[in-house]
Design a protein around this motif. Sequence first.
Motif, PDB file in Angstrom:
ATOM      1  N   GLU A  76       0.814  -1.241  -0.028  1.00 11.27           N
ATOM      2  CA  GLU A  76       0.132  -0.078   0.006  1.00 11.27           C
ATOM      3  C   GLU A  76       0.905   1.334   0.020  1.00 11.27           C
ATOM      4  O   GLU A  76       0.486   2.127  -0.679  1.00 11.27           O
ATOM      5  CB  GLU A  76      -0.866   0.049   1.263  1.00 11.27           C
ATOM      6  N   ARG A  77       2.045   1.399   0.598  1.00  7.94           N
ATOM      7  CA  ARG A  77       2.915   2.421   0.835  1.00  7.94           C
ATOM      8  C   ARG A  77       3.507   2.566  -0.718  1.00  7.94           C
ATOM      9  O   ARG A  77       3.572   3.703  -1.073  1.00  7.94           O
ATOM     10  CB  ARG A  77       4.002   2.269   2.027  1.00  7.94           C
ATOM     11  N   THR A  78       3.919   1.340  -1.244  1.00  2.76           N
ATOM     12  CA  THR A  78       4.321   1.709  -2.642  1.00  2.76           C
ATOM     13  C   THR A  78       3.229   2.266  -3.464  1.00  2.76           C
ATOM     14  O   THR A  78       3.547   3.218  -4.352  1.00  2.76           O
ATOM     15  CB  THR A  78       4.863   0.277  -3.102  1.00  2.76           C
ATOM     16  N   LEU A  79       2.040   1.757  -3.656  1.00  2.00           N
ATOM     17  CA  LEU A  79       1.155   1.989  -4.544  1.00  2.00           C
ATOM     18  C   LEU A  79       0.572   3.418  -4.374  1.00  2.00           C
ATOM     19  O   LEU A  79       0.205   4.099  -5.322  1.00  2.00           O
ATOM     20  CB  LEU A  79       0.038   1.057  -4.547  1.00  2.00           C
ATOM     21  N   SER A  80       0.808   3.902  -2.953  1.00  5.45           N
ATOM     22  CA  SER A  80       0.218   5.238  -2.834  1.00  5.45           C
ATOM     23  C   SER A  80       1.180   6.347  -3.274  1.00  5.45           C
ATOM     24  O   SER A  80       0.822   7.408  -3.336  1.00  5.45           O
ATOM     25  CB  SER A  80       0.125   5.517  -1.336  1.00  5.45           C
ATOM     26  N   GLU A  81       2.509   5.827  -3.734  1.00  6.86           N
ATOM     27  CA  GLU A  81       3.525   6.678  -4.030  1.00  6.86           C
ATOM     28  C   GLU A  81       3.362   7.064  -5.901  1.00  6.86           C
ATOM     29  O   GLU A  81       3.933   7.877  -6.432  1.00  6.86           O
ATOM     30  CB  GLU A  81       4.799   6.213  -4.018  1.00  6.86           C
ATOM     31  N   LEU A  82       2.501   6.023  -6.470  1.00  7.33           N
ATOM     32  CA  LEU A  82       2.218   6.176  -7.717  1.00  7.33           C
ATOM     33  C   LEU A  82       1.699   7.599  -8.020  1.00  7.33           C
ATOM     34  O   LEU A  82       0.743   7.971  -7.323  1.00  7.33           O
ATOM     35  CB  LEU A  82       1.266   5.056  -8.208  1.00  7.33           C
ATOM     36  N   GLY A  83       2.190   8.094  -9.205  1.00  8.11           N
ATOM     37  CA  GLY A  83       1.279   9.380  -9.728  1.00  8.11           C
ATOM     38  C   GLY A  83       0.037   8.867  -9.989  1.00  8.11           C
ATOM     39  O   GLY A  83      -0.263   7.652 -10.284  1.00  8.11           O
ATOM     40  N   CYS A  84      -0.675   9.713 -10.224  1.00  4.57           N
ATOM     41  CA  CYS A  84      -2.353   9.090 -10.859  1.00  4.57           C
ATOM     42  C   CYS A  84      -2.554   9.920 -12.163  1.00  4.57           C
ATOM     43  O   CYS A  84      -2.322  11.018 -12.280  1.00  4.57           O
ATOM     44  CB  CYS A  84      -3.387   9.630  -9.755  1.00  4.57           C
ATOM     45  N   ALA A  85      -2.441   8.884 -13.292  1.00  2.00           N
ATOM     46  CA  ALA A  85      -2.281   9.632 -14.911  1.00  2.00           C
ATOM     47  C   ALA A  85      -3.877  10.170 -14.643  1.00  2.00           C
ATOM     48  O   ALA A  85      -4.710   9.712 -14.253  1.00  2.00           O
ATOM     49  CB  ALA A  85      -1.955   8.463 -15.607  1.00  2.00           C
ATOM     50  N   VAL A  86      -3.729  11.225 -15.665  1.00  2.00           N
ATOM     51  CA  VAL A  86      -5.182  11.825 -15.897  1.00  2.00           C
ATOM     52  C   VAL A  86      -6.184  10.985 -16.706  1.00  2.00           C
ATOM     53  O   VAL A  86      -7.165  10.873 -16.300  1.00  2.00           O
ATOM     54  CB  VAL A  86      -4.680  13.050 -16.972  1.00  2.00           C
ATOM     55  N   ASP A  87      -5.603  10.194 -17.654  1.00  2.00           N
ATOM     56  CA  ASP A  87      -6.411   9.241 -18.513  1.00  2.00           C
ATOM     57  C   ASP A  87      -6.516   7.901 -17.372  1.00  2.00           C
ATOM     58  O   ASP A  87      -5.697   7.261 -17.182  1.00  2.00           O
ATOM     59  CB  ASP A  87      -5.698   8.923 -19.690  1.00  2.00           C
ATOM     60  N   ALA A 127      -4.007   5.232 -15.958  1.00  2.00           N
ATOM     61  CA  ALA A 127      -3.844   5.275 -14.554  1.00  2.00           C
ATOM     62  C   ALA A 127      -3.877   3.364 -14.146  1.00  2.00           C
ATOM     63  O   ALA A 127      -3.052   3.163 -13.400  1.00  2.00           O
ATOM     64  CB  ALA A 127      -4.691   5.847 -13.943  1.00  2.00           C
ATOM     65  N   LEU A 128      -4.809   2.921 -14.790  1.00  2.00           N
ATOM     66  CA  LEU A 128      -5.302   1.503 -14.548  1.00  2.00           C
ATOM     67  C   LEU A 128      -3.974   0.721 -15.147  1.00  2.00           C
ATOM     68  O   LEU A 128      -3.509  -0.175 -14.292  1.00  2.00           O
ATOM     69  CB  LEU A 128      -6.593   1.125 -15.182  1.00  2.00           C
ATOM     70  N   ALA A 129      -3.474   0.958 -16.157  1.00  2.00           N
ATOM     71  CA  ALA A 129      -2.386   0.166 -16.578  1.00  2.00           C
ATOM     72  C   ALA A 129      -1.320   0.260 -15.910  1.00  2.00           C
ATOM     73  O   ALA A 129      -0.533  -0.596 -15.464  1.00  2.00           O
ATOM     74  CB  ALA A 129      -2.018   0.703 -18.206  1.00  2.00           C
ATOM     75  N   GLU A 130      -0.884   1.544 -15.349  1.00  2.00           N
ATOM     76  CA  GLU A 130       0.384   1.762 -14.527  1.00  2.00           C
ATOM     77  C   GLU A 130       0.015   0.996 -13.096  1.00  2.00           C
ATOM     78  O   GLU A 130       0.731   0.553 -12.510  1.00  2.00           O
ATOM     79  CB  GLU A 130       0.464   3.218 -14.137  1.00  2.00           C
ATOM     80  N   LEU A 131      -1.296   1.044 -12.676  1.00  2.00           N
ATOM     81  CA  LEU A 131      -1.562   0.452 -11.280  1.00  2.00           C
ATOM     82  C   LEU A 131      -1.506  -1.162 -11.365  1.00  2.00           C
ATOM     83  O   LEU A 131      -0.849  -1.780 -10.466  1.00  2.00           O
ATOM     84  CB  LEU A 131      -3.135   0.861 -10.945  1.00  2.00           C
ATOM     85  N   ARG A 142      -8.539   1.170  -4.070  1.00  2.00           N
ATOM     86  CA  ARG A 142      -7.632   2.188  -4.846  1.00  2.00           C
ATOM     87  C   ARG A 142      -8.238   1.814  -6.641  1.00  2.00           C
ATOM     88  O   ARG A 142      -8.412   2.673  -7.312  1.00  2.00           O
ATOM     89  CB  ARG A 142      -6.162   1.583  -4.915  1.00  2.00           C
ATOM     90  N   VAL A 143      -8.489   0.538  -6.744  1.00  2.00           N
ATOM     91  CA  VAL A 143      -9.232   0.164  -7.940  1.00  2.00           C
ATOM     92  C   VAL A 143     -10.598   0.969  -8.330  1.00  2.00           C
ATOM     93  O   VAL A 143     -11.135   1.507  -9.129  1.00  2.00           O
ATOM     94  CB  VAL A 143      -9.337  -1.264  -8.231  1.00  2.00           C
ATOM     95  N   ARG A 144     -11.213   0.603  -7.081  1.00  2.00           N
ATOM     96  CA  ARG A 144     -12.591   1.515  -6.953  1.00  2.00           C
ATOM     97  C   ARG A 144     -12.531   2.953  -7.118  1.00  2.00           C
ATOM     98  O   ARG A 144     -13.548   3.134  -8.069  1.00  2.00           O
ATOM     99  CB  ARG A 144     -13.330   1.112  -5.620  1.00  2.00           C
ATOM    100  N   SER A 145     -11.870   3.492  -6.535  1.00  2.00           N
ATOM    101  CA  SER A 145     -11.830   4.915  -6.874  1.00  2.00           C
ATOM    102  C   SER A 145     -11.509   5.185  -8.396  1.00  2.00           C
ATOM    103  O   SER A 145     -11.981   6.190  -8.986  1.00  2.00           O
ATOM    104  CB  SER A 145     -10.860   5.651  -5.788  1.00  2.00           C
ATOM    105  N   LEU A 146     -10.606   4.443  -8.896  1.00  2.00           N
ATOM    106  CA  LEU A 146     -10.247   4.604 -10.558  1.00  2.00           C
ATOM    107  C   LEU A 146     -11.227   4.383 -11.323  1.00  2.00           C
ATOM    108  O   LEU A 146     -11.849   5.135 -12.348  1.00  2.00           O
ATOM    109  CB  LEU A 146      -8.970   3.723 -10.645  1.00  2.00           C
TER     110      LEU A 146
END
Lengths: 184, 184
Positions: free
Chosen positions: B65-76, B80-84, B121-125
């Motif tokens: 979770e700490r690692t994933l929260s450091e991901l930027g969030c792509a506009v598209d 963003a899903l592919a990066e996640l 995280r997936v849900r909000s995306l």
Amino acid sequence: MRADARRNREAIVSAALELLASDPEASIGAIASRAGVGRVTVYGHFCTRAELIDAVFESALAASERTLSELGCAVDPRTALAELIAATWRIVGRTRGLLLAARDHLPAERVRELHRLPLERVRSLLHRGRSEGVFRTDLSEDWLIAVYYNVVHGAVEEVAAGRLEERDAADAITRVVDSAFAPA
Amino acid sequence: MRADARRNREAIVSAALELLASDPEASIGAIASRAGVGRVTVYGHFCTRAELIDAVFESALAASERTLSELGCAVDPRTALAELIAATWRIVGRTRGLLLAARDHLPAERVRELHRLPLERVRSLLHRGRSEGVFRTDLSEDWLIAVYYNVVHGAVEEVAAGRLEERDAADAITRVVDSAFAPA
């Protein structure tokens, strides 16, 4: 095996199928009593709960295979896939508890191996659809079959958890598999 | 808990994470020895293998979770899903054995509950993508999240079974989820 031992074994498997279908936690005592035998007789045939579940699951899948083999095969692979999912769900929805019991008591690879025949059915449909250009070819057949298998199992768990209505499940599976199999 | 007991517990969880990540069958003896404690000390902290796996899994998911929260969030949302998925697979691929151990020793609903934060995280995306018309709205959010979860878990099992190459997994997941989430 003597004839009476064989009859007992069949009665136990059939009673276990009936009870586990709706309750994955059905006790050996309840199964014995439904089969009209003692617990000792159950353990005489199946040393562990896992062995019994394995036998019941194998028998349920053989019955399901007979049902699925009676399905006509629609000319359009997408229609045939939707029909296969609907027929599969009619069986899976009825014996949902058994799948959950299998998942909890058998190794994942064994559960998958017991699904060999229904998965071969999906494989041959997928193969035909790919050669006709109706299904995608940018991903391996093995992976697309795994997607199918995991989406169906996911639906079983979602229904069990109350997050998906049983009556919506076949449609929910079909829409996802149809999109996942479509050419990219 | 006394400081030395706490240090022992942390050493056990961290040794178990290291060993289970590559071998879901790693023994308590091997874990104790890697942690520099005796088997009795392990059982003093965790009565059962399932309790230990639960603690290790919880700790691994907190780190993830700490690692994933450091991901930027792509506009598209699709990007963003592919990066996640790519970031998730970098973690999951490294700790694959732990997921298989969890699946074998913990109830399915507990495994899912431990995934609550990454699934949020997936849900909000998904929510954002649906409101922007990029993801489908003909199926419930819960069901699409279940599809995501089951496809990722399916990939873990396929890699473990040798039917999918680890290096292809993130791409294989992304292509399927991307199609499954696209507007019908």
